[in-house]
Design an enzyme around this catalytic site. Structure first.
Site, mmCIF file in Angstrom:
data_model
loop_
_atom_site.group_PDB
_atom_site.id
_atom_site.type_symbol
_atom_site.label_atom_id
_atom_site.label_comp_id
_atom_site.label_asym_id
_atom_site.label_seq_id
_atom_site.Cartn_x
_atom_site.Cartn_y
_atom_site.Cartn_z
ATOM 1 N N HIS A 81 0.858 -1.184 0.000
ATOM 2 C CA HIS A 81 0.000 0.000 0.000
ATOM 3 C C HIS A 81 0.894 1.234 0.000
ATOM 4 C CE1 HIS A 81 -3.950 1.854 0.877
ATOM 5 N NE2 HIS A 81 -3.218 2.809 1.432
ATOM 6 N N ASP A 160 -14.431 2.556 6.878
ATOM 7 C CA ASP A 160 -13.388 3.441 6.347
ATOM 8 C C ASP A 160 -13.961 4.339 5.255
ATOM 9 O OD1 ASP A 160 -10.578 4.329 6.180
ATOM 10 O OD2 ASP A 160 -10.773 3.574 4.138
ATOM 11 N N SER A 182 -7.020 3.437 9.251
ATOM 12 C CA SER A 182 -7.667 3.355 7.941
ATOM 13 C C SER A 182 -6.928 2.357 7.043
ATOM 14 C CB SER A 182 -7.680 4.753 7.302
ATOM 15 O OG SER A 182 -7.872 4.695 5.920
ATOM 16 N N LYS A 186 -7.876 -1.990 6.244
ATOM 17 C CA LYS A 186 -8.125 -2.496 4.884
ATOM 18 C C LYS A 186 -7.137 -3.597 4.515
ATOM 19 C CE LYS A 186 -8.124 1.730 3.407
ATOM 20 N NZ LYS A 186 -8.163 3.035 2.820
HETATM 21 N N1 URA Z 1 -4.732 6.119 2.509
HETATM 22 C C1 URA Z 1 -5.744 5.481 3.148
HETATM 23 O O1 URA Z 1 -6.224 4.453 2.688
HETATM 24 N N2 URA Z 1 -6.206 6.000 4.291
HETATM 25 C C2 URA Z 1 -5.712 7.127 4.840
HETATM 26 O O2 URA Z 1 -6.172 7.542 5.872
HETATM 27 C C3 URA Z 1 -4.667 7.778 4.160
HETATM 28 C C4 URA Z 1 -4.187 7.252 2.990
#
Ligand code: URA
Length: 408
Positions: A81, A160, A182, A186
Protein backbone atom coordinates in the site's frame (compact mmCIF):
# COMPACT_ATOMS: atom_id res chain seq x y z
CA UNK A 1 -23.83 9.76 25.51
CA UNK A 2 -21.91 10.83 22.39
CA UNK A 3 -21.36 14.30 23.88
CA UNK A 4 -19.51 12.78 26.87
CA UNK A 5 -17.31 10.81 24.49
CA UNK A 6 -16.46 13.88 22.42
CA UNK A 7 -15.77 15.88 25.57
CA UNK A 8 -13.49 13.19 26.95
CA UNK A 9 -11.38 13.22 23.79
CA UNK A 10 -11.41 17.03 23.73
CA UNK A 11 -9.80 16.91 27.19
CA UNK A 12 -7.15 14.53 25.86
CA UNK A 13 -8.35 11.52 27.88
CA UNK A 14 -8.22 7.91 26.66
CA UNK A 15 -11.42 6.40 25.22
CA UNK A 16 -12.29 2.78 25.91
CA UNK A 17 -13.12 0.21 23.22
CA UNK A 18 -16.84 0.52 24.17
CA UNK A 19 -16.78 4.31 23.85
CA UNK A 20 -15.05 4.21 20.47
CA UNK A 21 -17.41 1.51 19.28
CA UNK A 22 -20.45 3.50 20.43
CA UNK A 23 -19.22 6.59 18.54
CA UNK A 24 -18.02 4.94 15.31
CA UNK A 25 -20.64 2.22 14.95
CA UNK A 26 -23.21 4.83 15.95
CA UNK A 27 -22.03 6.98 13.07
CA UNK A 28 -22.30 4.09 10.62
CA UNK A 29 -25.84 3.23 11.67
CA UNK A 30 -27.05 6.83 11.80
CA UNK A 31 -27.32 7.34 15.59
CA UNK A 32 -24.36 9.72 15.61
CA UNK A 33 -24.60 12.69 13.24
CA UNK A 34 -21.83 13.75 10.91
CA UNK A 35 -21.28 17.04 12.78
CA UNK A 36 -20.71 15.04 15.99
CA UNK A 37 -18.32 12.63 14.28
CA UNK A 38 -16.50 15.59 12.66
CA UNK A 39 -16.01 17.08 16.10
CA UNK A 40 -14.68 13.79 17.51
CA UNK A 41 -12.33 13.37 14.51
CA UNK A 42 -10.96 16.87 15.05
CA UNK A 43 -10.43 16.13 18.77
CA UNK A 44 -8.54 12.97 17.74
CA UNK A 45 -6.52 14.98 15.23
CA UNK A 46 -5.51 17.52 17.86
CA UNK A 47 -5.00 15.25 20.89
CA UNK A 48 -3.87 12.05 19.18
CA UNK A 49 -4.63 8.53 20.40
CA UNK A 50 -2.92 6.01 22.65
CA UNK A 51 -1.78 2.71 21.12
CA UNK A 52 -4.69 0.93 22.83
CA UNK A 53 -7.17 3.37 21.31
CA UNK A 54 -5.62 2.85 17.87
CA UNK A 55 -5.80 -0.96 18.23
CA UNK A 56 -9.46 -0.66 19.31
CA UNK A 57 -10.31 1.63 16.41
CA UNK A 58 -8.59 -0.66 13.89
CA UNK A 59 -10.61 -3.61 15.21
CA UNK A 60 -13.87 -1.62 15.01
CA UNK A 61 -13.03 -0.74 11.38
CA UNK A 62 -12.18 -4.35 10.45
CA UNK A 63 -15.32 -5.70 12.14
CA UNK A 64 -17.52 -3.29 10.15
CA UNK A 65 -17.25 -5.55 7.06
CA UNK A 66 -15.97 -8.80 5.56
CA UNK A 67 -12.56 -10.27 6.22
CA UNK A 68 -11.34 -12.08 3.12
CA UNK A 69 -9.74 -15.50 3.38
CA UNK A 70 -7.23 -16.56 0.75
CA UNK A 71 -5.72 -19.41 2.75
CA UNK A 72 -6.69 -21.88 -0.01
CA UNK A 73 -4.32 -20.17 -2.41
CA UNK A 74 -0.84 -21.67 -2.06
CA UNK A 75 2.11 -19.39 -1.29
CA UNK A 76 2.65 -16.36 0.91
CA UNK A 77 0.40 -13.55 -0.33
CA UNK A 78 2.05 -10.13 -0.04
CA UNK A 79 0.07 -6.90 -0.26
CA UNK A 80 1.46 -3.41 -0.72
CA UNK A 81 0.00 0.00 0.00
CA UNK A 82 1.22 3.51 -0.73
CA UNK A 83 0.02 6.47 1.33
CA UNK A 84 -0.38 8.26 -2.00
CA UNK A 85 1.53 10.69 -4.17
CA UNK A 86 1.82 12.44 -7.53
CA UNK A 87 2.62 10.16 -10.47
CA UNK A 88 2.51 7.13 -8.17
CA UNK A 89 1.77 4.23 -10.52
CA UNK A 90 4.01 1.75 -8.71
CA UNK A 91 1.29 -0.91 -8.33
CA UNK A 92 0.97 -1.18 -12.12
CA UNK A 93 4.64 -2.16 -12.35
CA UNK A 94 5.38 -4.03 -9.15
CA UNK A 95 2.29 -6.25 -9.03
CA UNK A 96 3.15 -7.99 -12.36
CA UNK A 97 6.87 -8.14 -11.51
CA UNK A 98 6.19 -9.81 -8.16
CA UNK A 99 3.56 -12.19 -9.59
CA UNK A 100 5.87 -13.18 -12.47
CA UNK A 101 8.51 -14.09 -9.87
CA UNK A 102 6.14 -16.59 -8.26
CA UNK A 103 4.54 -14.60 -5.42
CA UNK A 104 0.72 -14.46 -5.60
CA UNK A 105 -0.53 -10.85 -5.64
CA UNK A 106 -4.09 -9.86 -4.74
CA UNK A 107 -4.24 -6.10 -4.77
CA UNK A 108 -7.37 -4.16 -3.95
CA UNK A 109 -6.69 -0.57 -4.83
CA UNK A 110 -8.44 2.74 -4.33
CA UNK A 111 -9.37 5.81 -6.32
CA UNK A 112 -7.66 9.19 -6.42
CA UNK A 113 -7.84 11.47 -3.43
CA UNK A 114 -7.30 15.22 -3.62
CA UNK A 115 -4.33 15.86 -5.88
CA UNK A 116 -3.08 12.29 -5.80
CA UNK A 117 -4.20 9.79 -8.41
CA UNK A 118 -5.59 6.33 -7.61
CA UNK A 119 -4.57 3.01 -9.16
CA UNK A 120 -8.17 2.12 -9.97
CA UNK A 121 -8.68 5.34 -11.97
CA UNK A 122 -5.46 4.60 -13.84
CA UNK A 123 -6.56 1.06 -14.69
CA UNK A 124 -9.95 2.35 -15.85
CA UNK A 125 -8.13 4.34 -18.52
CA UNK A 126 -7.59 0.97 -20.21
CA UNK A 127 -10.83 0.53 -22.19
CA UNK A 128 -12.83 -2.47 -20.92
CA UNK A 129 -10.67 -3.18 -17.83
CA UNK A 130 -12.90 -4.46 -15.00
CA UNK A 131 -12.23 -3.14 -11.50
CA UNK A 132 -15.36 -4.59 -9.87
CA UNK A 133 -14.46 -8.26 -9.45
CA UNK A 134 -16.40 -10.33 -6.90
CA UNK A 135 -14.62 -12.36 -4.19
CA UNK A 136 -15.19 -15.54 -6.27
CA UNK A 137 -13.74 -13.95 -9.42
CA UNK A 138 -10.72 -12.73 -7.46
CA UNK A 139 -10.01 -16.21 -6.09
CA UNK A 140 -10.42 -17.85 -9.51
CA UNK A 141 -8.11 -15.32 -11.16
CA UNK A 142 -5.32 -15.70 -8.57
CA UNK A 143 -5.55 -19.46 -8.96
CA UNK A 144 -5.32 -19.10 -12.76
CA UNK A 145 -2.70 -16.37 -13.25
CA UNK A 146 -1.30 -15.49 -9.79
CA UNK A 147 -2.30 -11.80 -10.11
CA UNK A 148 -5.34 -9.56 -9.58
CA UNK A 149 -5.57 -5.78 -9.33
CA UNK A 150 -9.14 -4.69 -8.69
CA UNK A 151 -11.19 -2.21 -6.66
CA UNK A 152 -12.09 -2.76 -3.02
CA UNK A 153 -15.28 -4.76 -2.71
CA UNK A 154 -18.21 -2.85 -1.15
CA UNK A 155 -18.10 -4.94 2.02
CA UNK A 156 -14.44 -4.39 2.74
CA UNK A 157 -14.22 -2.00 5.72
CA UNK A 158 -17.35 0.07 4.97
CA UNK A 159 -16.50 2.12 8.09
CA UNK A 160 -13.39 3.44 6.35
CA UNK A 161 -15.38 4.59 3.33
CA UNK A 162 -17.79 6.55 5.53
CA UNK A 163 -15.15 8.05 7.83
CA UNK A 164 -12.74 8.81 4.99
CA UNK A 165 -15.36 10.82 3.11
CA UNK A 166 -15.92 12.90 6.23
CA UNK A 167 -12.18 13.32 6.94
CA UNK A 168 -11.66 14.50 3.38
CA UNK A 169 -13.96 17.50 3.91
CA UNK A 170 -13.14 18.31 7.56
CA UNK A 171 -9.34 18.75 7.35
CA UNK A 172 -8.79 15.59 9.40
CA UNK A 173 -7.04 13.51 6.76
CA UNK A 174 -3.47 13.87 7.99
CA UNK A 175 -3.97 12.49 11.52
CA UNK A 176 -1.43 9.70 12.07
CA UNK A 177 -3.71 7.45 14.23
CA UNK A 178 -6.53 7.84 11.71
CA UNK A 179 -4.26 7.07 8.73
CA UNK A 180 -2.83 4.02 10.53
CA UNK A 181 -6.22 2.51 11.37
CA UNK A 182 -7.67 3.36 7.94
CA UNK A 183 -4.86 1.67 6.01
CA UNK A 184 -4.20 -1.25 8.34
CA UNK A 185 -7.86 -2.21 8.69
CA UNK A 186 -8.12 -2.50 4.88
CA UNK A 187 -4.89 -4.44 4.58
CA UNK A 188 -5.83 -6.89 7.34
CA UNK A 189 -9.38 -7.37 6.05
CA UNK A 190 -7.84 -7.82 2.55
CA UNK A 191 -6.58 -11.26 3.58
CA UNK A 192 -2.89 -11.14 2.59
CA UNK A 193 -0.27 -12.79 4.80
CA UNK A 194 2.33 -10.00 4.74
CA UNK A 195 2.10 -6.28 4.09
CA UNK A 196 4.52 -3.71 2.68
CA UNK A 197 3.69 -0.04 3.19
CA UNK A 198 5.28 2.73 1.13
CA UNK A 199 5.03 5.88 3.25
CA UNK A 200 5.42 9.00 1.17
CA UNK A 201 6.87 12.21 2.62
CA UNK A 202 6.99 15.60 0.94
CA UNK A 203 4.95 18.46 -0.45
CA UNK A 204 2.93 16.08 -2.66
CA UNK A 205 2.10 13.65 0.19
CA UNK A 206 -0.21 13.50 3.22
CA UNK A 207 2.80 13.64 5.52
CA UNK A 208 5.31 16.41 5.02
CA UNK A 209 8.04 15.46 7.50
CA UNK A 210 10.14 12.38 8.17
CA UNK A 211 9.41 12.32 11.92
CA UNK A 212 5.68 11.82 11.28
CA UNK A 213 6.48 9.14 8.69
CA UNK A 214 8.55 7.24 11.28
CA UNK A 215 5.71 7.48 13.81
CA UNK A 216 3.26 6.12 11.23
CA UNK A 217 5.67 3.34 10.34
CA UNK A 218 6.10 2.25 14.01
CA UNK A 219 2.34 2.27 14.52
CA UNK A 220 1.59 0.16 11.46
CA UNK A 221 4.20 -2.41 12.44
CA UNK A 222 2.64 -2.59 15.95
CA UNK A 223 -0.87 -3.04 14.51
CA UNK A 224 0.47 -5.81 12.25
CA UNK A 225 1.88 -7.61 15.32
CA UNK A 226 -1.56 -7.63 16.97
CA UNK A 227 -2.88 -9.54 13.91
CA UNK A 228 0.27 -11.72 13.54
CA UNK A 229 1.06 -10.19 10.14
CA UNK A 230 4.56 -9.19 9.15
CA UNK A 231 4.55 -5.52 8.16
CA UNK A 232 7.53 -3.84 6.53
CA UNK A 233 7.61 -0.15 5.67
CA UNK A 234 9.62 2.07 3.35
CA UNK A 235 9.73 5.85 3.57
CA UNK A 236 10.12 7.51 0.17
CA UNK A 237 10.35 11.04 -1.18
CA UNK A 238 7.33 12.87 -2.58
CA UNK A 239 8.73 16.36 -3.17
CA UNK A 240 9.14 15.57 -6.86
CA UNK A 241 6.67 13.46 -8.82
CA UNK A 242 7.42 9.80 -9.45
CA UNK A 243 8.68 9.16 -12.96
CA UNK A 244 7.94 11.39 -15.91
CA UNK A 245 4.20 11.14 -16.48
CA UNK A 246 1.17 12.31 -14.45
CA UNK A 247 -2.39 11.52 -15.49
CA UNK A 248 -4.23 8.23 -15.82
CA UNK A 249 -3.58 6.87 -19.33
CA UNK A 250 -0.15 8.52 -19.54
CA UNK A 251 0.84 6.74 -16.33
CA UNK A 252 -0.36 3.37 -17.65
CA UNK A 253 1.75 3.91 -20.78
CA UNK A 254 4.75 4.81 -18.60
CA UNK A 255 4.24 1.64 -16.53
CA UNK A 256 4.19 -0.39 -19.76
CA UNK A 257 7.46 1.24 -20.87
CA UNK A 258 9.08 0.34 -17.55
CA UNK A 259 7.82 -3.25 -17.72
CA UNK A 260 9.21 -3.56 -21.26
CA UNK A 261 12.57 -2.28 -19.99
CA UNK A 262 12.32 0.79 -22.25
CA UNK A 263 12.23 3.33 -19.42
CA UNK A 264 15.20 3.21 -17.02
CA UNK A 265 17.14 5.25 -14.49
CA UNK A 266 14.70 7.52 -12.77
CA UNK A 267 13.19 7.79 -9.29
CA UNK A 268 10.13 5.77 -10.35
CA UNK A 269 12.05 2.81 -11.79
CA UNK A 270 14.35 2.76 -8.74
CA UNK A 271 11.37 2.75 -6.34
CA UNK A 272 9.62 -0.03 -8.30
CA UNK A 273 12.72 -2.22 -8.17
CA UNK A 274 13.16 -1.54 -4.46
CA UNK A 275 9.52 -2.28 -3.57
CA UNK A 276 9.30 -5.38 -5.76
CA UNK A 277 12.51 -6.84 -4.30
CA UNK A 278 11.15 -6.23 -0.80
CA UNK A 279 7.84 -7.94 -1.65
CA UNK A 280 9.56 -10.92 -3.28
CA UNK A 281 11.93 -11.22 -0.33
CA UNK A 282 8.87 -11.34 1.96
CA UNK A 283 6.93 -13.74 -0.25
CA UNK A 284 9.70 -16.23 -1.00
CA UNK A 285 11.64 -15.77 2.27
CA UNK A 286 14.83 -14.92 0.41
CA UNK A 287 17.30 -12.02 0.77
CA UNK A 288 16.51 -8.70 -0.89
CA UNK A 289 19.68 -9.04 -3.02
CA UNK A 290 18.53 -12.40 -4.40
CA UNK A 291 15.06 -10.95 -4.95
CA UNK A 292 16.54 -8.04 -6.92
CA UNK A 293 18.15 -10.50 -9.32
CA UNK A 294 14.75 -12.06 -9.98
CA UNK A 295 13.29 -8.59 -10.58
CA UNK A 296 16.02 -7.72 -13.11
CA UNK A 297 15.46 -11.01 -14.90
CA UNK A 298 11.68 -10.52 -15.08
CA UNK A 299 12.24 -7.22 -16.89
CA UNK A 300 15.00 -8.54 -19.16
CA UNK A 301 13.07 -11.62 -20.30
CA UNK A 302 9.79 -9.63 -20.52
CA UNK A 303 7.98 -12.05 -18.16
CA UNK A 304 6.76 -9.13 -16.01
CA UNK A 305 5.35 -7.37 -19.07
CA UNK A 306 3.73 -10.62 -20.26
CA UNK A 307 2.13 -10.99 -16.79
CA UNK A 308 0.73 -7.44 -17.01
CA UNK A 309 -0.79 -8.14 -20.44
CA UNK A 310 -2.20 -11.43 -19.15
CA UNK A 311 -3.88 -9.62 -16.24
CA UNK A 312 -5.30 -6.86 -18.44
CA UNK A 313 -6.71 -9.41 -20.92
CA UNK A 314 -8.12 -11.54 -18.09
CA UNK A 315 -9.93 -8.46 -16.74
CA UNK A 316 -11.28 -7.60 -20.22
CA UNK A 317 -9.01 -4.62 -20.89
CA UNK A 318 -7.43 -3.72 -24.24
CA UNK A 319 -4.15 -1.82 -24.03
CA UNK A 320 -4.17 -1.10 -27.77
CA UNK A 321 -7.14 1.22 -27.18
CA UNK A 322 -5.55 3.51 -24.54
CA UNK A 323 -6.06 7.16 -25.55
CA UNK A 324 -4.14 10.32 -24.73
CA UNK A 325 -5.47 13.90 -25.03
CA UNK A 326 -5.87 15.10 -28.64
CA UNK A 327 -4.10 18.44 -28.06
CA UNK A 328 -0.58 19.04 -26.82
CA UNK A 329 0.96 22.15 -25.31
CA UNK A 330 4.70 22.48 -24.75
CA UNK A 331 5.98 24.30 -21.66
CA UNK A 332 9.35 25.85 -22.57
CA UNK A 333 12.25 26.75 -20.26
CA UNK A 334 12.37 30.50 -19.69
CA UNK A 335 16.13 30.46 -19.05
CA UNK A 336 19.19 28.19 -19.12
CA UNK A 337 20.64 26.43 -16.06
CA UNK A 338 19.97 23.45 -13.82
CA UNK A 339 16.42 22.33 -13.05
CA UNK A 340 16.35 22.53 -9.24
CA UNK A 341 12.62 22.38 -8.58
CA UNK A 342 9.89 20.18 -10.02
CA UNK A 343 7.17 20.74 -7.44
CA UNK A 344 5.10 17.59 -6.90
CA UNK A 345 2.06 19.24 -5.35
CA UNK A 346 1.88 22.02 -7.99
CA UNK A 347 2.14 19.43 -10.76
CA UNK A 348 -0.62 17.44 -9.06
CA UNK A 349 -2.79 20.59 -9.05
CA UNK A 350 -2.06 21.21 -12.74
CA UNK A 351 -2.95 17.63 -13.64
CA UNK A 352 -6.20 17.96 -11.69
CA UNK A 353 -6.97 21.25 -13.47
CA UNK A 354 -6.47 19.43 -16.79
CA UNK A 355 -9.24 17.04 -15.67
CA UNK A 356 -7.33 13.94 -14.53
CA UNK A 357 -9.12 13.81 -11.16
CA UNK A 358 -12.22 15.03 -9.38
CA UNK A 359 -12.68 18.39 -7.68
CA UNK A 360 -16.33 17.72 -6.88
CA UNK A 361 -17.90 14.34 -6.21
CA UNK A 362 -19.93 14.39 -9.46
CA UNK A 363 -17.02 15.41 -11.73
CA UNK A 364 -16.13 13.04 -14.56
CA UNK A 365 -12.48 12.08 -14.90
CA UNK A 366 -10.84 12.60 -18.28
CA UNK A 367 -8.49 9.61 -18.41
CA UNK A 368 -6.62 10.90 -21.44
CA UNK A 369 -5.23 14.18 -20.04
CA UNK A 370 -2.04 14.77 -18.12
CA UNK A 371 1.55 15.95 -18.06
CA UNK A 372 4.63 14.40 -19.67
CA UNK A 373 7.78 15.75 -18.00
CA UNK A 374 10.62 15.98 -20.48
CA UNK A 375 13.28 17.05 -17.95
CA UNK A 376 14.13 15.53 -14.58
CA UNK A 377 15.33 17.24 -11.41
CA UNK A 378 19.03 18.11 -11.74
CA UNK A 379 19.00 18.15 -15.56
CA UNK A 380 20.86 20.89 -17.44
CA UNK A 381 18.40 22.84 -19.58
CA UNK A 382 18.74 25.50 -22.25
CA UNK A 383 16.34 28.42 -22.68
CA UNK A 384 13.56 27.24 -25.02
CA UNK A 385 13.97 23.52 -24.16
CA UNK A 386 10.71 21.64 -23.66
CA UNK A 387 10.26 21.11 -19.91
CA UNK A 388 6.88 19.38 -20.16
CA UNK A 389 4.12 18.55 -22.61
CA UNK A 390 0.52 18.95 -21.45
CA UNK A 391 -2.06 16.61 -23.01
CA UNK A 392 -5.56 18.10 -23.04
CA UNK A 393 -8.84 17.94 -24.92
CA UNK A 394 -10.80 21.12 -24.36
CA UNK A 395 -9.41 23.94 -22.28
CA UNK A 396 -5.86 24.55 -21.21
CA UNK A 397 -5.70 25.63 -17.55
CA UNK A 398 -3.41 28.39 -16.22
CA UNK A 399 0.14 27.10 -15.79
CA UNK A 400 1.86 28.33 -12.60
CA UNK A 401 5.33 28.13 -14.19
CA UNK A 402 7.21 29.73 -11.27
CA UNK A 403 5.55 27.54 -8.66
CA UNK A 404 6.33 24.36 -10.60
CA UNK A 405 9.79 24.91 -12.07
CA UNK A 406 12.96 26.59 -10.81
CA UNK A 407 16.03 26.84 -13.04
CA UNK A 408 19.21 28.11 -11.27
N1 URA B 1 -4.73 6.12 2.51
C1 URA B 1 -5.74 5.48 3.15
O1 URA B 1 -6.22 4.45 2.69
N2 URA B 1 -6.21 6.00 4.29
C2 URA B 1 -5.71 7.13 4.84
O2 URA B 1 -6.17 7.54 5.87
C3 URA B 1 -4.67 7.78 4.16
C4 URA B 1 -4.19 7.25 2.99
Amino acid sequence: MILDIINKKRLGLELSYQELSQAFNGFLNGDVYDYQMSSLLMAICINGMTDDEIFSLTKIFIDSGDVLDFSDIPGIKVDKHSTGGIGDKTTLVIAPIVASCGVPVIKMSGRGLGYTGGTIDKLESIPGYRVDLSDEEIIKQVHDINLVVTGQTADLVPMDKAIYALRDVTATVSSIPLIASSIMSKKIAGGSDKILIDIKVGNGALLTNEEDAKKLSDLMIKIGKVYHKEVRTMISDMNVPLGNRIGNSLEVLEAIDVLKGEEKNNNFVDLCFDLSSEMISMGLNISKEDALQLVNKSIEDQSAYAKFVEMVNYQNGDISKIKVGKNQYQVLAKKSGVLTKLHALELGKLSLALGSGKVYIDDKIDYSVGIYLKKQLGDLVKKGDVLAVLYYNDKLPKIEYNKIFTID
